[in-house]
Write an enzyme that holds these catalytic residues in place. Structure first.
Site, PDB file in Angstrom:
ATOM      1  N   ILE A  17       0.782  -1.150  -0.208  1.00 39.68           N
ATOM      2  CA  ILE A  17      -0.126   0.108   0.081  1.00 39.68           C
ATOM      3  C   ILE A  17       0.906   1.226   0.141  1.00 39.68           C
ATOM      4  CG2 ILE A  17      -1.921   1.309   1.143  1.00 39.68           C
ATOM      5  CD1 ILE A  17      -2.727  -1.518   2.328  1.00 39.68           C
ATOM      6  N   GLY A  41       8.394  -5.105   3.439  1.00 41.98           N
ATOM      7  CA  GLY A  41       8.499  -4.056   1.974  1.00 41.98           C
ATOM      8  C   GLY A  41       9.415  -4.571   1.324  1.00 41.98           C
ATOM      9  N   ASP A  59      14.309   1.460  10.888  1.00 41.56           N
ATOM     10  CA  ASP A  59      13.134   1.183  11.523  1.00 41.56           C
ATOM     11  C   ASP A  59      12.491   2.374  12.606  1.00 41.56           C
ATOM     12  OD1 ASP A  59      11.729  -0.468  13.820  1.00 41.56           O
ATOM     13  OD2 ASP A  59      12.659  -2.147  12.880  1.00 41.56           O
ATOM     14  N   ALA A  80       3.900   1.589   8.471  1.00 45.64           N
ATOM     15  CA  ALA A  80       4.983   0.743   8.796  1.00 45.64           C
ATOM     16  C   ALA A  80       4.265  -0.149   9.916  1.00 45.64           C
ATOM     17  CB  ALA A  80       6.213   1.230   9.284  1.00 45.64           C
ATOM     18  N   ALA A  81       4.434  -1.588   9.921  1.00 47.85           N
ATOM     19  CA  ALA A  81       3.672  -2.302  10.909  1.00 47.85           C
ATOM     20  C   ALA A  81       3.942  -3.850  10.591  1.00 47.85           C
ATOM     21  CB  ALA A  81       2.203  -2.325  10.634  1.00 47.85           C
ATOM     22  N   TYR A 147      -2.966  -8.291  16.619  1.00 43.22           N
ATOM     23  CA  TYR A 147      -2.821  -7.269  15.754  1.00 43.22           C
ATOM     24  C   TYR A 147      -3.967  -6.201  15.902  1.00 43.22           C
ATOM     25  CZ  TYR A 147      -3.088  -5.602  10.849  1.00 43.22           C
ATOM     26  OH  TYR A 147      -3.091  -4.883   9.737  1.00 43.22           O
ATOM     27  N   ASN A 176     -10.447  -5.180   3.298  1.00 38.73           N
ATOM     28  CA  ASN A 176      -9.506  -6.088   2.668  1.00 38.73           C
ATOM     29  C   ASN A 176      -9.016  -5.512   1.304  1.00 38.73           C
ATOM     30  OD1 ASN A 176     -11.142  -7.920   4.384  1.00 38.73           O
ATOM     31  ND2 ASN A 176      -9.751  -9.401   3.455  1.00 38.73           N
ATOM     32  N   ILE A 192      -6.787 -12.568  -2.783  1.00 41.76           N
ATOM     33  CA  ILE A 192      -6.664 -12.105  -4.189  1.00 41.76           C
ATOM     34  C   ILE A 192      -5.484 -12.290  -4.915  1.00 41.76           C
ATOM     35  CG2 ILE A 192      -7.152 -10.213  -5.685  1.00 41.76           C
ATOM     36  CD1 ILE A 192      -9.556  -9.547  -4.352  1.00 41.76           C
ATOM     37  N   ARG A 215     -16.156 -10.836   1.960  1.00 44.12           N
ATOM     38  CA  ARG A 215     -15.171  -9.687   2.281  1.00 44.12           C
ATOM     39  C   ARG A 215     -15.562  -8.655   1.522  1.00 44.12           C
ATOM     40  NH1 ARG A 215     -14.576 -12.902   5.531  1.00 44.12           N
ATOM     41  NH2 ARG A 215     -12.392 -13.755   6.499  1.00 44.12           N
TER      42      ARG A 215
HETATM   43  C1  UD2 Z   1      -7.997  -9.469   6.566  1.00 46.61           C
HETATM   44  C2  UD2 Z   1      -6.526  -8.745   6.610  1.00 46.61           C
HETATM   45  C3  UD2 Z   1      -5.876  -8.917   7.889  1.00 46.61           C
HETATM   46  C4  UD2 Z   1      -6.747  -8.362   9.041  1.00 46.61           C
HETATM   47  C5  UD2 Z   1      -8.311  -9.218   8.856  1.00 46.61           C
HETATM   48  C6  UD2 Z   1      -9.146  -8.409   9.723  1.00 46.61           C
HETATM   49  C7  UD2 Z   1      -5.482  -9.212   4.409  1.00 46.61           C
HETATM   50  C8  UD2 Z   1      -4.587  -9.799   3.436  1.00 46.61           C
HETATM   51  N1  UD2 Z   1      -5.539  -9.564   5.484  1.00 46.61           N
HETATM   52  O1  UD2 Z   1      -7.553 -10.919   6.750  1.00 46.61           O
HETATM   53  O2  UD2 Z   1      -4.508  -8.255   7.884  1.00 46.61           O
HETATM   54  O3  UD2 Z   1      -7.085  -6.943   8.867  1.00 46.61           O
HETATM   55  O4  UD2 Z   1      -8.791  -8.982   7.514  1.00 46.61           O
HETATM   56  O5  UD2 Z   1     -10.281  -9.276   9.902  1.00 46.61           O
HETATM   57  O6  UD2 Z   1      -6.525  -8.254   3.751  1.00 46.61           O
HETATM   58  N2  UD2 Z   1      -8.823 -17.896   1.770  1.00 46.61           N
HETATM   59  C9  UD2 Z   1      -9.082 -18.907   1.012  1.00 46.61           C
HETATM   60  N3  UD2 Z   1      -7.997 -19.198   0.212  1.00 46.61           N
HETATM   61  C10 UD2 Z   1      -6.780 -18.950   0.405  1.00 46.61           C
HETATM   62  C11 UD2 Z   1      -6.539 -17.502   0.997  1.00 46.61           C
HETATM   63  C12 UD2 Z   1      -7.764 -17.135   1.821  1.00 46.61           C
HETATM   64  O7  UD2 Z   1     -10.217 -19.524   1.114  1.00 46.61           O
HETATM   65  O8  UD2 Z   1      -5.822 -19.435  -0.333  1.00 46.61           O
HETATM   66  C13 UD2 Z   1     -10.100 -17.197   2.380  1.00 46.61           C
HETATM   67  C14 UD2 Z   1      -9.926 -17.112   3.997  1.00 46.61           C
HETATM   68  O9  UD2 Z   1     -10.142 -18.192   4.639  1.00 46.61           O
HETATM   69  C15 UD2 Z   1     -10.658 -16.040   4.341  1.00 46.61           C
HETATM   70  C16 UD2 Z   1     -10.783 -15.209   2.867  1.00 46.61           C
HETATM   71  O10 UD2 Z   1     -10.226 -15.986   1.931  1.00 46.61           O
HETATM   72  O11 UD2 Z   1     -11.996 -16.558   4.783  1.00 46.61           O
HETATM   73  C17 UD2 Z   1      -9.925 -13.685   3.152  1.00 46.61           C
HETATM   74  O12 UD2 Z   1      -8.608 -14.203   3.538  1.00 46.61           O
HETATM   75  P1  UD2 Z   1      -7.558 -13.119   3.536  1.00 46.61           P
HETATM   76  O13 UD2 Z   1      -6.137 -13.597   4.237  1.00 46.61           O
HETATM   77  O14 UD2 Z   1      -7.260 -12.381   2.188  1.00 46.61           O
HETATM   78  O15 UD2 Z   1      -7.810 -11.921   4.316  1.00 46.61           O
HETATM   79  P2  UD2 Z   1      -8.731 -11.975   6.015  1.00 46.61           P
HETATM   80  O16 UD2 Z   1     -10.013 -11.297   5.786  1.00 46.61           O
HETATM   81  O17 UD2 Z   1      -8.684 -13.201   6.616  1.00 46.61           O
END
Ligand code: UD2
Length: 321
Positions: A17, A41, A59, A80-81, A147, A176, A192, A215
């Site tokens: 981002i 990064g 850092d 940064a995080a 987190y 997301n 994605i 999402r």
């Molecule tokens: C997102 C954020 C995370 C945190 C969280 C808060 C991202 C990458 N992560 O996690 O930082 O803010 O929201 O709730 O934006 N999935 C599959 N197959 C895969 C990978 C994922 O089915 O190969 C599913 C996963 O189980 C989930 C959904 O896709 O139900 C989204 O997963 P993610 O890891 O992109 O993001 P999320 O919402 O877990």
């Protein structure tokens, strides 16, 4: 957009981002300093414009380094995080040193250097799994991971730095985020980025659970615009805003659309749901619209097509980025 600041520090500016934000700031004639320790990064994200920015590898926990980077800036974008939720579960204390204390250092640098605008990147992770949808900024928060707690702490600090010291802080709760440059290489990468690379490599993806979980996917360029609006707008001071689209998409539907773009229609493998996975997530966008003038401009299919094109153009024939 006409920015009302001239020189900005972007912490985490070499990240997914952050690098898009740096690009937009340059396009808007802003001088940009990037501070990034390159833990997640990647300098390649900054390659096309590296000669037009000041890059400092360092850092946010190094307060001298942070002060030097922030000196002379009139805005700070803090991205940064430790960005991996599972990493914060494994390492609650070490990640707090970055996400909590590091954020406090950033705010303190702004206070001592008299920098009036700070935009913090927060997350919809602060909401937890309350089934009420859409999530709005006034509802009770109950983060489920270190987190989420760390991001919420940053929001609280930001608000009191506004109230006590007059630093105009704004916090953005990203839903997301997706788009070009998102790294697909970790098992916890955004779904994605994983689906894009799988479909281009003609590999079947894994879907955790039944795939009906949903999402609110927001395109990275919209997230960048929300950052610029938040820094530019005094009405944002001391507040938090959702940055989402107000529309959600299931994971099954996402794979269907991705298959349509790539022409690879492999049947996904279904595994058990990931522990702690939230079933549905959707952001209420009204506050961002009314107070920031922010509304996502990229519709999902458009963002997905742009993202797909980027992965297609960038991946090597061996299937690596
Ligand atoms: C997102 C954020 C995370 C945190 C969280 C808060 C991202 C990458 N992560 O996690 O930082 O803010 O929201 O709730 O934006 N999935 C599959 N197959 C895969 C990978 C994922 O089915 O190969 C599913 C996963 O189980 C989930 C959904 O896709 O139900 C989204 O997963 P993610 O890891 O992109 O993001 P999320 O919402 O877990």
């Amino acid at each position: 957009m006409k920015l009302n600041f001239q020189r900005a520090l972007v912490t985490g500016g070499a990240g997914f981002i952050g690098s898009h934000l740096v690009e937009a700031l340059i396009e808007n004639k802003c001088d940009v300093v990037v501070l990034d320790n390159l833990s997640s990064g990647n300098p390649s994200n900054l390659l096309p414009f590296k000669d037009r920015i000041t890059f400092k590898e360092g850092d946010i926990r190094d307060r001298d380094m942070l002060s030097k980077a922030a000196c002379g800036c009139d805005a700070v974008f803090h991205l940064a995080a430790v960005v991996s939720v599972p990493q914060t579960v494994e390492e609650p204390v070490d990640s707090a040193m970055v996400n909590d204390i590091g954020t406090l250092f950033v705010l303190e640098a702004a206070r001592t250097l008299n920098i009036k605008r700070v935009v913090l990147s927060s997350s919809c992770a602060v909401y937890g799994d309350d089934p009420e949808l859409p999530k709005n900024e006034s509802m009770n928060v109950k983060p489920l991971s270190p987190y989420g707690v760390q991001k919420l702490n940053g929001e609280h600090y930001a608000r009191i730095y506004c109230d006590l010291y007059g630093v105009k802080t704004a916090c953005l709760r990203y839903f997301n985020v997706f788009g070009p440059r998102q790294d697909p290489s970790s098992p916890y990468s955004g779904v994605i980025s994983i689906f894009m690379t799988k479909s281009i490599n003609a590999e079947t993806p894994v879907i955790f659970g039944d795939g009906n979980q949903s999402r609110d996917f927001v395109f990275v360029k919209d997230v960048v615009r929300a950052n610029l609006l938040a820094a530019n707008n005094d009405r944002a001071a001391g507040l938090v805003f959702n940055v989402g689209t107000g529309r959600s998409m299931t994971i099954n539907e996402l794979w269907r659309l991705t298959s349509g773009l790539s022409g690879f229609h492999g049947e996904p493998t279904h595994l058990d749901s990931r522990p702690g996975d939230i079933y549905a997530s959707l952001g209420d966008t009204r506050r961002a619209e009314s107070d920031l003038g922010f509304k996502a401009e990229y519709d999902f299919e458009q963002g997905l097509a742009l993202t797909f094109q980027w992965y297609k153009n960038t991946m090597t024939p061996e299937g690596h980025l």
